[in-house]
Design a protein around this motif. Structure first.
Motif, PDB file in Angstrom:
ATOM      1  N   GLY A 200      -6.117  10.316  -6.685  1.00 29.66           N
ATOM      2  CA  GLY A 200      -6.868  10.395  -5.595  1.00 29.66           C
ATOM      3  C   GLY A 200      -8.075   9.082  -5.621  1.00 29.66           C
ATOM      4  O   GLY A 200      -8.658   8.960  -4.479  1.00 29.66           O
ATOM      5  N   SER A 201      -8.264   8.335  -6.728  1.00 28.81           N
ATOM      6  CA  SER A 201      -9.062   7.331  -6.651  1.00 28.81           C
ATOM      7  C   SER A 201      -8.473   6.138  -6.251  1.00 28.81           C
ATOM      8  O   SER A 201      -9.297   5.101  -6.052  1.00 28.81           O
ATOM      9  N   LEU A 202      -7.327   6.034  -6.013  1.00 25.82           N
ATOM     10  CA  LEU A 202      -6.651   4.974  -5.354  1.00 25.82           C
ATOM     11  C   LEU A 202      -7.021   4.744  -4.042  1.00 25.82           C
ATOM     12  O   LEU A 202      -6.946   5.328  -3.165  1.00 25.82           O
ATOM     13  N   ARG A 203      -7.392   3.149  -3.696  1.00 28.15           N
ATOM     14  CA  ARG A 203      -7.551   2.824  -2.433  1.00 28.15           C
ATOM     15  C   ARG A 203      -6.386   2.571  -1.789  1.00 28.15           C
ATOM     16  O   ARG A 203      -5.444   2.202  -2.349  1.00 28.15           O
ATOM     17  N   PRO A 204      -6.290   2.323  -0.432  1.00 21.76           N
ATOM     18  CA  PRO A 204      -4.984   2.038   0.196  1.00 21.76           C
ATOM     19  C   PRO A 204      -4.498   0.690  -0.201  1.00 21.76           C
ATOM     20  O   PRO A 204      -2.989   0.552  -0.620  1.00 21.76           O
ATOM     21  N   TRP A 205      -5.226  -0.377  -0.542  1.00 17.70           N
ATOM     22  CA  TRP A 205      -4.668  -1.474  -1.262  1.00 17.70           C
ATOM     23  C   TRP A 205      -4.045  -1.225  -2.523  1.00 17.70           C
ATOM     24  O   TRP A 205      -3.325  -2.060  -2.883  1.00 17.70           O
ATOM     25  N   ASP A 206      -4.777  -0.391  -3.425  1.00 15.62           N
ATOM     26  CA  ASP A 206      -4.030  -0.214  -4.709  1.00 15.62           C
ATOM     27  C   ASP A 206      -2.846   0.621  -4.538  1.00 15.62           C
ATOM     28  O   ASP A 206      -1.719   0.197  -5.335  1.00 15.62           O
ATOM     29  N   LEU A 207      -2.597   1.413  -3.586  1.00 13.61           N
ATOM     30  CA  LEU A 207      -1.371   2.162  -3.293  1.00 13.61           C
ATOM     31  C   LEU A 207      -0.245   1.262  -2.751  1.00 13.61           C
ATOM     32  O   LEU A 207       1.025   1.393  -3.093  1.00 13.61           O
ATOM     33  N   ARG A 208      -0.768   0.094  -2.128  1.00 17.13           N
ATOM     34  CA  ARG A 208       0.235  -0.984  -1.600  1.00 17.13           C
ATOM     35  C   ARG A 208       0.851  -1.741  -2.838  1.00 17.13           C
ATOM     36  O   ARG A 208       2.130  -1.826  -2.849  1.00 17.13           O
ATOM     37  N   ARG A 209      -0.263  -1.963  -3.708  1.00 13.84           N
ATOM     38  CA  ARG A 209       0.079  -2.866  -4.839  1.00 13.84           C
ATOM     39  C   ARG A 209       1.015  -1.839  -5.817  1.00 13.84           C
ATOM     40  O   ARG A 209       1.916  -2.439  -6.524  1.00 13.84           O
ATOM     41  N   LEU A 210       0.749  -0.674  -6.035  1.00 12.61           N
ATOM     42  CA  LEU A 210       1.459   0.165  -6.795  1.00 12.61           C
ATOM     43  C   LEU A 210       3.153   0.149  -6.135  1.00 12.61           C
ATOM     44  O   LEU A 210       3.919   0.221  -6.932  1.00 12.61           O
ATOM     45  N   ALA A 211       3.082   0.473  -4.819  1.00  9.25           N
ATOM     46  CA  ALA A 211       4.596   0.477  -4.371  1.00  9.25           C
ATOM     47  C   ALA A 211       5.364  -0.752  -4.617  1.00  9.25           C
ATOM     48  O   ALA A 211       6.427  -0.640  -5.050  1.00  9.25           O
ATOM     49  N   ALA A 212       4.598  -1.749  -4.665  1.00  5.46           N
ATOM     50  CA  ALA A 212       5.530  -3.188  -4.641  1.00  5.46           C
ATOM     51  C   ALA A 212       5.650  -3.452  -6.044  1.00  5.46           C
ATOM     52  O   ALA A 212       6.760  -3.772  -6.554  1.00  5.46           O
ATOM     53  N   SER A 213       4.855  -3.067  -7.102  1.00  2.87           N
ATOM     54  CA  SER A 213       5.141  -2.994  -8.419  1.00  2.87           C
ATOM     55  C   SER A 213       6.214  -2.241  -9.025  1.00  2.87           C
ATOM     56  O   SER A 213       6.919  -2.428  -9.697  1.00  2.87           O
ATOM     57  N   LEU A 214       6.107  -0.854  -8.496  1.00  6.78           N
ATOM     58  CA  LEU A 214       7.118   0.195  -8.799  1.00  6.78           C
ATOM     59  C   LEU A 214       8.563  -0.641  -8.573  1.00  6.78           C
ATOM     60  O   LEU A 214       9.565  -0.502  -9.252  1.00  6.78           O
ATOM     61  N   ARG A 215       8.661  -1.114  -7.143  1.00  4.78           N
ATOM     62  CA  ARG A 215      10.018  -1.897  -6.725  1.00  4.78           C
ATOM     63  C   ARG A 215      10.399  -2.800  -7.806  1.00  4.78           C
ATOM     64  O   ARG A 215      11.477  -3.189  -8.351  1.00  4.78           O
ATOM     65  N   SER A 216       9.511  -3.615  -7.987  1.00  2.00           N
ATOM     66  CA  SER A 216       9.726  -5.042  -8.666  1.00  2.00           C
ATOM     67  C   SER A 216       9.978  -4.696 -10.094  1.00  2.00           C
ATOM     68  O   SER A 216      10.921  -5.557 -10.815  1.00  2.00           O
ATOM     69  N   VAL A 217       9.193  -4.087 -10.633  1.00  2.00           N
ATOM     70  CA  VAL A 217       9.627  -3.499 -12.117  1.00  2.00           C
ATOM     71  C   VAL A 217      10.781  -3.131 -12.318  1.00  2.00           C
ATOM     72  O   VAL A 217      11.657  -3.401 -13.196  1.00  2.00           O
ATOM     73  N   LEU A 218      11.257  -2.066 -11.470  1.00  2.00           N
ATOM     74  CA  LEU A 218      12.475  -1.379 -11.644  1.00  2.00           C
ATOM     75  C   LEU A 218      13.637  -2.412 -11.409  1.00  2.00           C
ATOM     76  O   LEU A 218      14.764  -2.364 -12.162  1.00  2.00           O
TER      77      LEU A 218
END
Ligand SMILES: [Zn+2]
Length: 283
Positions: A200-218
């Motif tokens: 819940g502490s993640l900001r919208p831009w954190d969540l966008r970076r997380l989604a991009a990182s998830l895709r690129s790492v996998l």
């Protein structure tokens, strides 16, 4: 243990080597390998053609010409290995699929946590048509969207407002399917987020970076054919090790220098699990 990139590498090998081939016979010898229904039920696959291999999270789904779906979960130490018929079988070979063309597919599993089962087959006699929910067999309906296909807004919805730490959320198969210990830590590194941060502490831009990182790492890990660590048994279908372990930034690197900033990578306890992170690159 195998996570999405390793299971995807096995899936591609299965599709490449066995799709379109007829299953001539199968032998099941491990009592624990088929445990959700009587092992004899698998004999109905004999004579069928393997239409294709699919994947959801860490599960493989083998589709057959008769309409059956064989689910394979490798868990801790399961391996699917291609071999010529008649070659010596390794210890802990619990199932052997003999295909046309003198090719065998072997399920080898020293720790026997892995399993095979036919979707839609119950212990009690019921019509054995595969029950499908959300395009998945009912046995897998508890899984969240596949980590490689989850959309940024879908991922954000799964994490926003949660008190649980980010790593626990990323590895919760009900929220997003396919990520385990290794890739959760690597995704958090690339997203610049500490694994212990409450979702819940993640900001919208954190969540966008997380989604991009998830895709690129996998995707990078699939290109490298997964991670094979010293104490793990992951091999692809032809018995080769993966190479993504050489690209790990934080996982298993406690005490070493971060390759990006030079700070010492740290390891923290998180319940029964642990997590690795760089205190400077991740906030
Ligand atoms: Zn760093």
């Amino acid at each position: 243990l195998p996570e999405l990139p390793e299971v995807e590498t096995v899936r591609r090998g299965l599709d490449h080597l066995y799709a379109g081939r007829t299953l001539r016979a199968l032998e099941i010898s491990g009592a624990r390998t088929v445990r959700r229904h009587p092992p004899e039920h698998l004999q109905r696959l004999a004579g069928s053609v393997l239409v294709g291999a699919f994947r959801h999270g860490k599960y493989l789904l083998l589709h057959w010409s008769g309409g059956e779906i064989l689910v394979v979960h490798l868990r801790m130490s399961g391996q699917l290995l291609a071999a010529p018929a008649g070659s010596p079988r390794p210890p802990h070979t619990h199932a052997v699929f003999s295909f046309a063309g003198q090719r065998e597919l072997r399920f080898v599993d020293p720790r026997t946590f892995g399993e095979l089962f036919l979707a839609g087959v119950q212990w009690t006699p019921t019509p054995a048509s595969p029950s499908v929910s959300r395009g998945l067999p009912a046995e897998l309906a508890h899984l969240g969207p596949d980590a490689l296909r989850v959309g940024p807004s879908e991922l954000a919805a799964a994490i926003a407002g949660r008190r649980a730490p980010l790593k626990a959320l990323l590895t919760d198969q009900r929220l997003v399917a396919g990520v385990g210990n290794i890739y959760a830590d690597e995704v958090c590194f690339w997203a610049g987020l500490r694994p212990q941060r409450p979702g819940g502490s993640l900001r919208p831009w954190d969540l966008r970076r997380l989604a991009a990182s998830l895709r690129s790492v996998l995707e990078a890990a699939i290109l490298a054919r997964g991670s094979t660590l010293g104490d793990e048994r992951y091999r692809d279908i032809e018995g080769a090790a993966g190479t993504y372990q050489f690209e790990h930034k934080v996982y298993g690197r406690a005490g070493e220098a971060c390759t990006k900033c030079g700070q010492t990578v740290q390891k923290i306890k998180m319940g029964a699990k642990s997590a690795y992170f760089c205190p400077k690159c991740q906030r």
